[in-house]
Motif scaffolding. Structure first.
Motif, PDB file in Angstrom:
ATOM      1  N   ASP A  91       6.954 -87.279 -16.846  1.00  0.00           N
ATOM      2  CA  ASP A  91       6.385 -88.144 -15.806  1.00  0.00           C
ATOM      3  C   ASP A  91       7.406 -89.153 -15.312  1.00  0.00           C
ATOM      4  OD1 ASP A  91       4.072 -86.769 -16.115  1.00  0.00           O
ATOM      5  OD2 ASP A  91       2.922 -88.385 -17.028  1.00  0.00           O
TER       6      ASP A  91
ATOM      7  N   GLU B  43       6.900-109.568 -18.067  1.00  0.00           N
ATOM      8  CA  GLU B  43       6.362-109.120 -16.785  1.00  0.00           C
ATOM      9  C   GLU B  43       7.121-109.722 -15.613  1.00  0.00           C
ATOM     10  OE1 GLU B  43       2.113-109.355 -16.283  1.00  0.00           O
ATOM     11  OE2 GLU B  43       2.139-107.323 -17.094  1.00  0.00           O
TER      12      GLU B  43
ATOM     13  N   TYR C 177      12.388 -97.812 -17.002  1.00  0.00           N
ATOM     14  CA  TYR C 177      12.312 -96.360 -17.154  1.00  0.00           C
ATOM     15  C   TYR C 177      13.614 -95.797 -17.709  1.00  0.00           C
ATOM     16  CZ  TYR C 177       7.942 -96.217 -14.521  1.00  0.00           C
ATOM     17  OH  TYR C 177       6.649 -96.384 -14.108  1.00  0.00           O
TER      18      TYR C 177
ATOM     19  N   TYR D 261      -0.705-107.569  -9.511  1.00  0.00           N
ATOM     20  CA  TYR D 261       0.272-108.472  -8.920  1.00  0.00           C
ATOM     21  C   TYR D 261      -0.122-108.920  -7.521  1.00  0.00           C
ATOM     22  CZ  TYR D 261       3.850-107.965 -12.484  1.00  0.00           C
ATOM     23  OH  TYR D 261       4.568-108.011 -13.640  1.00  0.00           O
TER      24      TYR D 261
ATOM     25  N   LEU E 205       8.655 -89.858 -11.537  1.00  0.00           N
ATOM     26  CA  LEU E 205       8.575 -91.183 -10.909  1.00  0.00           C
ATOM     27  C   LEU E 205       9.969 -91.645 -10.503  1.00  0.00           C
ATOM     28  CD1 LEU E 205       5.991 -93.277 -12.954  1.00  0.00           C
ATOM     29  CD2 LEU E 205       5.642 -91.639 -11.145  1.00  0.00           C
TER      30      LEU E 205
ATOM     31  N   GLU F 207       3.921-104.461 -27.206  1.00  0.00           N
ATOM     32  CA  GLU F 207       2.582-104.020 -26.837  1.00  0.00           C
ATOM     33  C   GLU F 207       2.448-103.951 -25.321  1.00  0.00           C
ATOM     34  OE1 GLU F 207      -0.569-106.785 -27.266  1.00  0.00           O
ATOM     35  OE2 GLU F 207      -2.071-105.243 -27.622  1.00  0.00           O
ATOM     36  N   LEU F 208       2.966-104.976 -24.648  1.00  0.00           N
ATOM     37  CA  LEU F 208       2.873-105.015 -23.193  1.00  0.00           C
ATOM     38  C   LEU F 208       3.622-103.847 -22.567  1.00  0.00           C
ATOM     39  CD1 LEU F 208       1.499-107.226 -21.462  1.00  0.00           C
ATOM     40  CD2 LEU F 208       3.775-107.985 -20.857  1.00  0.00           C
TER      41      LEU F 208
ATOM     42  N   HIS G 262      13.694-103.986 -11.614  1.00  0.00           N
ATOM     43  CA  HIS G 262      13.026-104.226 -12.899  1.00  0.00           C
ATOM     44  C   HIS G 262      12.377-102.949 -13.414  1.00  0.00           C
ATOM     45  CE1 HIS G 262       9.763-105.811 -15.511  1.00  0.00           C
ATOM     46  NE2 HIS G 262      10.651-106.720 -15.826  1.00  0.00           N
TER      47      HIS G 262
ATOM     48  N   ALA H 133      -4.143-103.922 -23.791  1.00  0.00           N
ATOM     49  CA  ALA H 133      -3.133-104.920 -24.131  1.00  0.00           C
ATOM     50  C   ALA H 133      -3.446-106.331 -23.647  1.00  0.00           C
ATOM     51  CB  ALA H 133      -1.760-104.508 -23.598  1.00  0.00           C
TER      52      ALA H 133
ATOM     53  N   GLY I  26      -3.966 -88.643 -14.737  1.00  0.00           N
ATOM     54  CA  GLY I  26      -3.650 -87.990 -15.997  1.00  0.00           C
ATOM     55  C   GLY I  26      -2.293 -88.384 -16.548  1.00  0.00           C
ATOM     56  N   SER I  27      -1.698 -89.432 -15.986  1.00  0.00           N
ATOM     57  CA  SER I  27      -0.390 -89.887 -16.465  1.00  0.00           C
ATOM     58  C   SER I  27      -0.486 -91.326 -16.951  1.00  0.00           C
ATOM     59  CB  SER I  27       0.639 -89.782 -15.348  1.00  0.00           C
ATOM     60  OG  SER I  27       1.822 -90.469 -15.707  1.00  0.00           O
ATOM     61  N   LYS I  28      -0.298 -91.495 -18.248  1.00  0.00           N
ATOM     62  CA  LYS I  28      -0.354 -92.825 -18.852  1.00  0.00           C
ATOM     63  C   LYS I  28       0.665 -93.749 -18.206  1.00  0.00           C
ATOM     64  CE  LYS I  28       1.741 -93.758 -22.680  1.00  0.00           C
ATOM     65  NZ  LYS I  28       2.282 -93.571 -24.037  1.00  0.00           N
ATOM     66  N   ILE I  29       1.861 -93.206 -17.987  1.00  0.00           N
ATOM     67  CA  ILE I  29       2.953 -93.994 -17.416  1.00  0.00           C
ATOM     68  C   ILE I  29       2.600 -94.477 -16.011  1.00  0.00           C
ATOM     69  CG2 ILE I  29       5.361 -93.903 -16.666  1.00  0.00           C
ATOM     70  CD1 ILE I  29       5.315 -93.664 -19.585  1.00  0.00           C
ATOM     71  N   LEU I  30       2.184 -93.544 -15.173  1.00  0.00           N
ATOM     72  CA  LEU I  30       1.862 -93.885 -13.786  1.00  0.00           C
ATOM     73  C   LEU I  30       0.673 -94.846 -13.727  1.00  0.00           C
ATOM     74  CD1 LEU I  30       2.426 -93.472 -10.803  1.00  0.00           C
ATOM     75  CD2 LEU I  30       1.048 -91.400 -10.865  1.00  0.00           C
TER      76      LEU I  30
ATOM     77  N   LYS J  45       5.446 -85.440 -22.420  1.00  0.00           N
ATOM     78  CA  LYS J  45       4.816 -85.585 -21.099  1.00  0.00           C
ATOM     79  C   LYS J  45       5.234 -86.896 -20.440  1.00  0.00           C
ATOM     80  CE  LYS J  45       0.425 -85.986 -18.587  1.00  0.00           C
ATOM     81  NZ  LYS J  45       1.222 -86.152 -17.361  1.00  0.00           N
ATOM     82  N   ASP J  46       5.299 -87.974 -21.231  1.00  0.00           N
ATOM     83  CA  ASP J  46       5.743 -89.253 -20.680  1.00  0.00           C
ATOM     84  C   ASP J  46       7.139 -89.118 -20.086  1.00  0.00           C
ATOM     85  OD1 ASP J  46       3.394 -90.493 -21.440  1.00  0.00           O
ATOM     86  OD2 ASP J  46       4.187 -91.194 -23.357  1.00  0.00           O
TER      87      ASP J  46
ATOM     88  N   LEU K   8       3.809 -94.246  -4.988  1.00  0.00           N
ATOM     89  CA  LEU K   8       3.254 -93.892  -6.295  1.00  0.00           C
ATOM     90  C   LEU K   8       1.768 -93.554  -6.215  1.00  0.00           C
ATOM     91  CD1 LEU K   8       5.116 -96.378  -8.664  1.00  0.00           C
ATOM     92  CD2 LEU K   8       5.705 -94.043  -8.016  1.00  0.00           C
TER      93      LEU K   8
ATOM     94  N   TYR L 151       0.940-103.304 -10.730  1.00  0.00           N
ATOM     95  CA  TYR L 151       1.169-103.653  -9.329  1.00  0.00           C
ATOM     96  C   TYR L 151      -0.118-104.102  -8.659  1.00  0.00           C
ATOM     97  CZ  TYR L 151       5.847-101.630  -9.491  1.00  0.00           C
ATOM     98  OH  TYR L 151       7.152-101.354  -9.773  1.00  0.00           O
TER      99      TYR L 151
ATOM    100  N   HIS M  89      -0.339 -97.016 -15.998  1.00  0.00           N
ATOM    101  CA  HIS M  89       0.097 -98.331 -16.466  1.00  0.00           C
ATOM    102  C   HIS M  89       0.824 -99.085 -15.359  1.00  0.00           C
ATOM    103  CE1 HIS M  89       2.736-101.085 -18.824  1.00  0.00           C
ATOM    104  NE2 HIS M  89       1.706-101.164 -19.611  1.00  0.00           N
ATOM    105  N   GLN M  90       1.729 -98.381 -14.713  1.00  0.00           N
ATOM    106  CA  GLN M  90       2.535 -98.979 -13.673  1.00  0.00           C
ATOM    107  C   GLN M  90       1.703 -99.453 -12.494  1.00  0.00           C
ATOM    108  OE1 GLN M  90       5.471 -99.727 -14.196  1.00  0.00           O
ATOM    109  NE2 GLN M  90       5.280-100.858 -12.292  1.00  0.00           N
TER     110      GLN M  90
ATOM    111  N   LYS N 254     -11.347 -99.702 -24.380  1.00  0.00           N
ATOM    112  CA  LYS N 254      -9.919 -99.502 -24.157  1.00  0.00           C
ATOM    113  C   LYS N 254      -9.137-100.798 -24.341  1.00  0.00           C
ATOM    114  CE  LYS N 254     -11.343 -99.064 -19.311  1.00  0.00           C
ATOM    115  NZ  LYS N 254     -11.769-100.420 -19.112  1.00  0.00           N
TER     116      LYS N 254
END
Lengths: 227, 227
Positions: free
Chosen positions: A87, B64, A161, B164, A91, A62-63, A156, B9, B150-154, A83-84, B95, B161, B156-157, B6
């Motif tokens: 992306d 993490e 990725y 952190y 990145l 999930e994380l 990491h 997680a 518009g990027s789930k990946i970006l 799309k992921d 990023l 950070y 999330h990342q 939303k």
DNA sequence: GCCCGTTTGATTGTATACAATAATACACGT
DNA sequence: ACGTGTATTATTGTATACAATCAAACGGGC
């Protein structure tokens, strides 16, 4: 024969670690499709373990965003879309460039030697058309680059990725054209690092990813960005 | 009053989610120092829960990289070093630049409006010296930027950070000089996005991070890179 | 006194039992 | 027939019980 001294948070000897790795691969390889519901008991029975390790693996997945857990309801596969993947390559193009730049200053003698060996071996297996070995060597080359960056954070991130696009990379590297070309690019990156040229290293690593990205699109392995 | 639709997680209503959030904050805020051993039972008793939710939280924290679990031995706090913070700011500079670039094409009307409101409100609280509100608004501005990419990946990342470096950001924004300057930079990024200028948006977001980075170093909040 | 094997205690790894929640099926009234 | 409220069941959430492992204390042999 000291082995697995690092073992970055996967722990293949515990049940939980095995369940996690297995589920992750199955999701990334497309065995479980988008939206499929994962039941703790079913997964547990399939792998011969109880719910406890399965639950712990679920929480980790999930994380990572690979599944979505709705409280008191269930766990649903999210997976990664085209799309992921696109992306991630964009990145990666930026971050691998950074890794190569930093590697110029931080790479160790041992890492440099393994990289040279890697490129040399890959040349051989490419000639012979050994796709499995080419894949493993490509894996290792990039991991080495990440480790050589000297940044735990960057390493990491890029390793994650790298895992995520595992399925697409397997296909890409099998192509007659991309396999050899990819290795030539590895060699160029390595040369730039050896010559202590951070600008070249970054540019070449960046281009390496862009080329891999274009190859994916051109060969129809994933659908291009719609606009 | 729909709330928490939303919930990315963390799940603040389950015991596991609360334990996770709590431990994460405590580690990032420095309550648990580097190398401290976390015992499942002790943490459980402290928070009034059994070992199960604590274990699940541990597994997530391990993923993490905030703790290191040695099988059959224990969980040890890893935390983030000054070098990690520096690295994260460099990664973020690249990023967030990308996020701003992508936001130009993907931002929604609602997101744009909230950003404008955000900048406007921040100007007010900056004048009044309300550090808590400034911090929250800064949080939200960046989150909006990530979502607008518009990027789930970006997204999330960058959210990771952002979390952190929470501790350092709290300090940074409290400084007399950086708070107002930061908001001016937000405004400039917003303008570039409104004007549909991806190059400016990327450059300004990049510079915004570099400035924050320099501010940290100059004010001695973290030690500079040794060479 | 020192080394090494054994024992003991503490802690994690796993399995299971119980509680809470949510979705479905069913019965009832209209 | 339809809607509503309740009961049932399946599934997750949490707690606890038991097994495996590790480390330190202890003790015997040299």
């Amino acid at each position: 024969m000291e082995e697995d001294v690092k073992e970055g948070a996967s722990d293949k000897y515990s049940l939980r670690g095995r369940v996690f790795s297995r589920l992750r691969e199955d999701i990334l390889n497309g065995k479980y499709e988008e939206g499929v519901e994962l039941r703790e008991i079913a997964i547990g029975e399939e792998l011969g373990v109880s719910r406890t390790p399965v639950r712990e693996a679920f929480r980790q997945l999930e994380l990572e965003g690979l599944i979505r857990i709705i409280p008191n309801k269930g766990a649903y596969v999210v997976g990664i879309s085209d799309k992921d993947v696109r992306d991630i390559y964009i990145l990666r193009s930026r971050l691998e460039g950074l890794a190569a730049r930093w590697a110029v200053d931080h790479i160790t003698k041992e890492q440099l030697e393994e990289m040279e060996e890697n490129v040399y071996l890959a040349k051989f297996h490419t000639l012979k058309g050994h796709t499995e070995q080419i894949f493993e060597l490509d894996n290792r080359f990039h991991e080495l680059l990440y480790e050589a960056s000297g940044s735990k954070i960057l390493e990491h991130q890029l390793k994650d990725y790298h895992q995520y696009v595992l399925r697409i990379r397997k296909k890409t590297l099998s192509s007659k054209a991309r396999g050899p070309q990819s290795n030539l690019e590895h060699e160029a990156i390595l040369e730039a690092i050896k010559n202590k040229n951070p600008d070249d290293a970054e540019r070449l690593a960046h281009e390496h990813m862009i080329n891999a990205y274009k190859n994916m699109i051109d060969n129809g392995l994933i659908k291009p960005e719609e606009k």
